[in-house]
Write a protein that holds these residues in place. Structure first.
Motif, PDB file in Angstrom:
ATOM      1  N   LEU A 102     -85.434 -58.454  38.392  1.00  8.74           N
ATOM      2  CA  LEU A 102     -86.398 -56.891  37.720  1.00  8.74           C
ATOM      3  C   LEU A 102     -87.072 -56.631  36.232  1.00  8.74           C
ATOM      4  O   LEU A 102     -88.000 -56.315  36.467  1.00  8.74           O
ATOM      5  N   LYS A 103     -85.649 -56.279  35.477  1.00  6.83           N
ATOM      6  CA  LYS A 103     -86.769 -56.067  34.430  1.00  6.83           C
ATOM      7  C   LYS A 103     -86.898 -57.124  34.194  1.00  6.83           C
ATOM      8  O   LYS A 103     -87.953 -56.554  32.647  1.00  6.83           O
ATOM      9  N   SER A 104     -86.420 -58.327  33.656  1.00  5.53           N
ATOM     10  CA  SER A 104     -87.045 -59.524  33.181  1.00  5.53           C
ATOM     11  C   SER A 104     -87.792 -60.331  33.634  1.00  5.53           C
ATOM     12  O   SER A 104     -88.708 -60.778  33.090  1.00  5.53           O
ATOM     13  N   LYS A 105     -88.006 -60.617  35.123  1.00  8.63           N
ATOM     14  CA  LYS A 105     -89.098 -60.688  35.257  1.00  8.63           C
ATOM     15  C   LYS A 105     -90.178 -60.408  35.786  1.00  8.63           C
ATOM     16  O   LYS A 105     -91.186 -60.184  35.643  1.00  8.63           O
ATOM     17  N   THR A 106     -89.501 -59.279  36.819  1.00  9.29           N
ATOM     18  CA  THR A 106     -90.895 -58.796  38.053  1.00  9.29           C
ATOM     19  C   THR A 106     -91.473 -57.636  37.272  1.00  9.29           C
ATOM     20  O   THR A 106     -93.207 -57.531  36.876  1.00  9.29           O
ATOM     21  N   LEU A 107     -91.019 -56.729  36.198  1.00 11.56           N
ATOM     22  CA  LEU A 107     -91.965 -55.358  35.624  1.00 11.56           C
ATOM     23  C   LEU A 107     -92.979 -56.911  34.537  1.00 11.56           C
ATOM     24  O   LEU A 107     -94.102 -55.862  34.733  1.00 11.56           O
ATOM     25  N   PRO A 108     -92.217 -57.310  33.522  1.00 11.81           N
ATOM     26  CA  PRO A 108     -93.689 -57.979  32.628  1.00 11.81           C
ATOM     27  C   PRO A 108     -94.869 -58.512  33.850  1.00 11.81           C
ATOM     28  O   PRO A 108     -95.682 -58.144  33.025  1.00 11.81           O
ATOM     29  N   ALA A 109     -93.913 -58.855  34.981  1.00 15.30           N
ATOM     30  CA  ALA A 109     -95.034 -59.926  35.461  1.00 15.30           C
ATOM     31  C   ALA A 109     -96.205 -58.455  36.048  1.00 15.30           C
ATOM     32  O   ALA A 109     -97.714 -58.639  36.247  1.00 15.30           O
ATOM     33  N   ILE A 110     -95.846 -57.828  36.803  1.00 10.63           N
ATOM     34  CA  ILE A 110     -97.198 -56.722  36.965  1.00 10.63           C
ATOM     35  C   ILE A 110     -97.577 -55.869  36.363  1.00 10.63           C
ATOM     36  O   ILE A 110     -98.775 -55.644  36.187  1.00 10.63           O
ATOM     37  N   ARG A 111     -97.226 -55.837  34.825  1.00  6.89           N
ATOM     38  CA  ARG A 111     -97.943 -55.025  33.841  1.00  6.89           C
ATOM     39  C   ARG A 111     -98.570 -55.557  33.558  1.00  6.89           C
ATOM     40  O   ARG A 111     -99.709 -55.300  33.231  1.00  6.89           O
ATOM     41  N   ASP A 112     -98.242 -56.790  33.417  1.00  5.60           N
ATOM     42  CA  ASP A 112     -99.444 -57.772  32.955  1.00  5.60           C
ATOM     43  C   ASP A 112    -101.206 -58.382  34.040  1.00  5.60           C
ATOM     44  O   ASP A 112    -102.138 -58.049  33.524  1.00  5.60           O
ATOM     45  N   LYS A 113    -100.758 -58.173  35.595  1.00  9.75           N
ATOM     46  CA  LYS A 113    -101.546 -58.346  36.455  1.00  9.75           C
ATOM     47  C   LYS A 113    -102.246 -57.362  36.541  1.00  9.75           C
ATOM     48  O   LYS A 113    -103.307 -56.958  36.339  1.00  9.75           O
ATOM     49  N   TRP A 114    -101.447 -55.838  36.579  1.00 11.60           N
ATOM     50  CA  TRP A 114    -102.565 -54.004  36.589  1.00 11.60           C
ATOM     51  C   TRP A 114    -102.593 -53.948  34.976  1.00 11.60           C
ATOM     52  O   TRP A 114    -102.678 -52.699  34.889  1.00 11.60           O
ATOM     53  N   ALA A 115    -102.936 -54.436  33.627  1.00  8.61           N
ATOM     54  CA  ALA A 115    -103.335 -53.636  32.663  1.00  8.61           C
ATOM     55  C   ALA A 115    -103.855 -52.655  32.960  1.00  8.61           C
ATOM     56  O   ALA A 115    -104.170 -52.094  32.210  1.00  8.61           O
ATOM     57  N   SER A 116    -104.984 -52.836  33.473  1.00 13.94           N
ATOM     58  CA  SER A 116    -106.886 -52.718  33.202  1.00 13.94           C
ATOM     59  C   SER A 116    -106.619 -51.370  34.091  1.00 13.94           C
ATOM     60  O   SER A 116    -107.230 -50.419  34.411  1.00 13.94           O
ATOM     61  N   PRO A 144     -78.704 -53.621  42.664  1.00  5.31           N
ATOM     62  CA  PRO A 144     -79.185 -54.800  43.384  1.00  5.31           C
ATOM     63  C   PRO A 144     -80.324 -55.319  42.477  1.00  5.31           C
ATOM     64  O   PRO A 144     -81.868 -54.719  42.538  1.00  5.31           O
ATOM     65  N   GLY A 145     -80.186 -56.420  41.882  1.00  2.00           N
ATOM     66  CA  GLY A 145     -80.553 -57.365  40.980  1.00  2.00           C
ATOM     67  C   GLY A 145     -81.474 -56.872  39.896  1.00  2.00           C
ATOM     68  O   GLY A 145     -82.497 -56.935  39.752  1.00  2.00           O
ATOM     69  N   ILE A 146     -81.077 -55.821  39.769  1.00  2.00           N
ATOM     70  CA  ILE A 146     -81.860 -55.184  38.369  1.00  2.00           C
ATOM     71  C   ILE A 146     -81.918 -55.833  37.473  1.00  2.00           C
ATOM     72  O   ILE A 146     -83.134 -55.911  36.626  1.00  2.00           O
ATOM     73  N   THR A 147     -81.721 -56.443  37.179  1.00  2.70           N
ATOM     74  CA  THR A 147     -81.902 -57.835  36.172  1.00  2.70           C
ATOM     75  C   THR A 147     -83.037 -58.893  36.237  1.00  2.70           C
ATOM     76  O   THR A 147     -83.566 -59.214  35.299  1.00  2.70           O
ATOM     77  N   LYS A 151     -75.757 -69.168  49.820  1.00  2.00           N
ATOM     78  CA  LYS A 151     -77.487 -68.625  49.114  1.00  2.00           C
ATOM     79  C   LYS A 151     -77.019 -67.527  48.290  1.00  2.00           C
ATOM     80  O   LYS A 151     -76.039 -66.289  48.974  1.00  2.00           O
ATOM     81  N   LYS A 152     -77.789 -67.024  47.025  1.00  2.00           N
ATOM     82  CA  LYS A 152     -77.707 -65.663  46.396  1.00  2.00           C
ATOM     83  C   LYS A 152     -78.414 -64.952  46.977  1.00  2.00           C
ATOM     84  O   LYS A 152     -79.606 -65.156  46.897  1.00  2.00           O
ATOM     85  N   ASP A 153     -77.581 -63.445  47.222  1.00  2.00           N
ATOM     86  CA  ASP A 153     -78.187 -62.479  46.938  1.00  2.00           C
ATOM     87  C   ASP A 153     -79.502 -62.171  45.829  1.00  2.00           C
ATOM     88  O   ASP A 153     -79.462 -62.454  44.506  1.00  2.00           O
ATOM     89  N   ALA A 154     -81.194 -61.700  46.165  1.00  2.00           N
ATOM     90  CA  ALA A 154     -81.472 -61.987  45.231  1.00  2.00           C
ATOM     91  C   ALA A 154     -83.458 -61.278  45.657  1.00  2.00           C
ATOM     92  O   ALA A 154     -83.510 -61.414  46.574  1.00  2.00           O
ATOM     93  N   TRP A 155     -83.926 -61.201  44.714  1.00  3.03           N
ATOM     94  CA  TRP A 155     -84.819 -60.049  45.134  1.00  3.03           C
ATOM     95  C   TRP A 155     -86.131 -61.166  45.531  1.00  3.03           C
ATOM     96  O   TRP A 155     -86.569 -62.077  44.816  1.00  3.03           O
ATOM     97  N   ARG A 156     -87.223 -61.291  46.693  1.00  5.23           N
ATOM     98  CA  ARG A 156     -87.369 -62.484  47.110  1.00  5.23           C
ATOM     99  C   ARG A 156     -89.180 -61.558  47.527  1.00  5.23           C
ATOM    100  O   ARG A 156     -88.722 -60.859  48.147  1.00  5.23           O
TER     101      ARG A 156
END
Length: 517
Positions: A102-116, A97-100, A29-34
């Motif tokens: 966080l940048k490409s998936k996590t940060l855009p998703a949380i920005r979209d969720k909490w834009a207000s 660890p897992g910076i790519t 199994k590959k290490d990743a942010w879960r």
């Protein structure tokens, strides 16, 4: 000791040393942010209560909570004090660890969720600026002469909120709140843990306390916390397969825990802030030889206490009246007074009174606690209250309004410590009877705290009142004699002046002239 696995052929292999893992790379199994997720979960926003508790003074909080955890994990088989070291460094942001992900998936998703949310967006802006920088600051906290994290401690620290499993029932902490302090000191709310324990061996995991966001599965949201892990095994996130990308200064046989605060809010005065926090919160632990702290290349132990207190007293004097200059805290000033008590040549030490021993079944003997008292010139008449670990709980005041004393109380008995821990609040800075549900136990606790305060007052009065009264009476008598002498002299002067005035008095006769209009 390393975790050892047995494959289907009965061949031994492990993560460290000889390994046949390459044969099974396709199953690794590959290490990743879960990010745990599901439907119907309560959304976790940016103002997480556990983290906000420590956000006002993050460096002080991480020092106090981190050292407390290390003292609780003391290895009784080790020689010498618990040693806790603090050191700062930087790593390339690309090495997080897992910076790519966080940048490409996590940060855009949380920005979209909490834009207000203005508050959330401000945090995400800071988050993005940190991970986009070339390097990222990291604070490492390591402890030695400790046991490391056994399985139950690992589970409690990493995965449990609102509770903490300790091996000693009289430990310094158990509320499960202090584990959030490191996240308050990180602009990324990201911490990596590395530990070596006797039975579980070496393991690491990353934890990020972020916010909930929508997943690709309709109706599902993430819980908030994320784990940099090799993945789930049953219902449990497993340790990382790879090692953490940080410098670890311990041998494989050296038990203990390393904690890495990634995106550390490294104030320019962070070293002095940690030193001052150590002196303010763990003076007794240092004094009794239970604890030694290293901050970069500087050691804090009993022998160096006079030097460190002199250093901060000099800073206090130099910065007096200056705006935005480093200031010593009131807690530090009280810690210095406590240090003066400990080093006082006329120190008085008292044990618990027999009445308290007979009354309370959680006190085995008068030696289960001791009270140290001394007269000081510069004092505010308080008593530092501590338990077995030596960590400061608080300062008790309103003991005496006239005797210039200062004191230190330490509860050392096992059952007494257990009792005090049970009524301690989550911040470990006060004892509250309202924490107890059982009415009888609550009444007992309330009476105990009253008796403890009565013990303080009686001890101070019996130890110092007679001496102070004699000195005060002599002082007051001198004042009365001086006042009487001055009054008599003034009376004599007035009498002489009056006689002189009377002697010079001449009586003249005036004839009133009628006024005409």
């Amino acid at each position: 000791m390393k975790t050892v696995y047995i494959d289907c052929f009965g061949i031994l292999y492990g993560k460290v040393g000889f390994s046949l893992m390459g044969i099974f790379d396709s199953h690794k199994k590959k290490d990743a942010w879960r990010f745990p997720s599901g439907k119907g979960l309560t959304l976790n926003g940016i103002n997480a209560a556990g983290i906000d508790t420590f956000s006002d003074v993050p460096v002080d909080s991480i020092t106090r909570e981190g050292i407390q955890n290390s003292l609780d994990a003391r290895d009784s088989a080790a020689n010498g004090p618990v040693v806790v070291s603090f050191s700062a460094s930087t790593i390339a942001s690309a090495a997080i660890p897992g910076i790519t992900q966080l940048k490409s998936k996590t940060l855009p998703a949380i920005r979209d969720k909490w834009a207000s949310s203005e508050t959330a967006m401000a945090f995400f802006d800071t988050y993005e600026s940190v991970i986009e920088a070339e390097t990222v600051p990291v604070l490492k906290i390591s402890d030695f002469n400790t046991k490391g994290l056994a399985e139950k401690n690992w589970q409690s620290l990493i995965f449990v909120a609102g509770d903490s499993v300790k091996d000693d029932e009289a430990s310094a902490g158990s509320k499960g709140i202090g584990k959030f302090a490191p996240f308050a000191a990180s602009n990324l709310r990201m911490v990596f843990y590395h530990t070596i324990s006797e039975n579980e061996g070496e393991r690491s995991i990353g934890v990020s306390q972020l916010v909930s966001y929508d997943t690709k599965t309709a109706g599902e949201v993430t819980q908030g916390p994320a784990y940099f892990s090799a993945g789930l095994s049953g219902s449990q996130y497993q340790p990382m397969q790879d090692t953490v990308p940080f410098k670890i200064d311990r041998k494989v046989s050296q038990f203990g825990t390393d904690l890495f605060v990634v995106g550390f809010k490294n104030d320019t005065d962070w070293q002095d802030l940690i030193k001052m926090s150590v002196l303010s919160n763990f003076l007794i632990s240092i004094w009794t030889g239970e604890l030694e702290v290293q901050i970069e290349d500087e050691i804090i132990n009993r022998d160096r206490l006079p030097i460190l207190f002199a250093y901060f007293k000099k800073i206090e004097k130099e910065n007096k009246g200056k705006r935005n200059a480093f200031k010593v805290t009131e807690d530090f000033k009280d810690a210095f007074r406590a240090f003066q008590v400990l080093t006082n040549s006329d120190l008085k030490q008292l044990a618990l009174p027999g009445e308290m021993v007979e009354t309370y079944d959680f006190i085995d003997s008068a030696q289960d606690a001791h009270l140290l008292l001394a007269l000081l010139e510069d004092t505010n008449r308080k008593i530092l209250q501590t338990r077995k670990s030596g960590m400061k709980i608080n300062y008790k005041n309103h003991i005496s309004g006239s005797i210039n004393f200062f004191g230190v109380f330490q509860a050392t008995g096992q059952k007494l410590n257990k009792f005090l821990k049970d009524i301690e609040n989550a911040s470990h800075d006060d004892w509250y009877v309202d924490r107890i549900v059982d009415r009888k136990k609550k009444a007992t606790a309330r009476q105990f705290l009253k008796d403890l305060t009565r013990f303080y007052k009686t001890a101070v009065n019996d130890t110092f009142a007679i001496k102070n009264t004699v000195e005060m009476d002599a002082f007051q008598l001198d004042g009365v004699l001086i006042a009487n002498g001055e009054q008599q002299a003034a009376t004599e002067d007035r009498s002489a002046n009056l006689e002189q005035k009377v002697a010079n008095l001449k009586i003249k006769k005036y004839t009133q002239i009628a006024r005409t209009n």
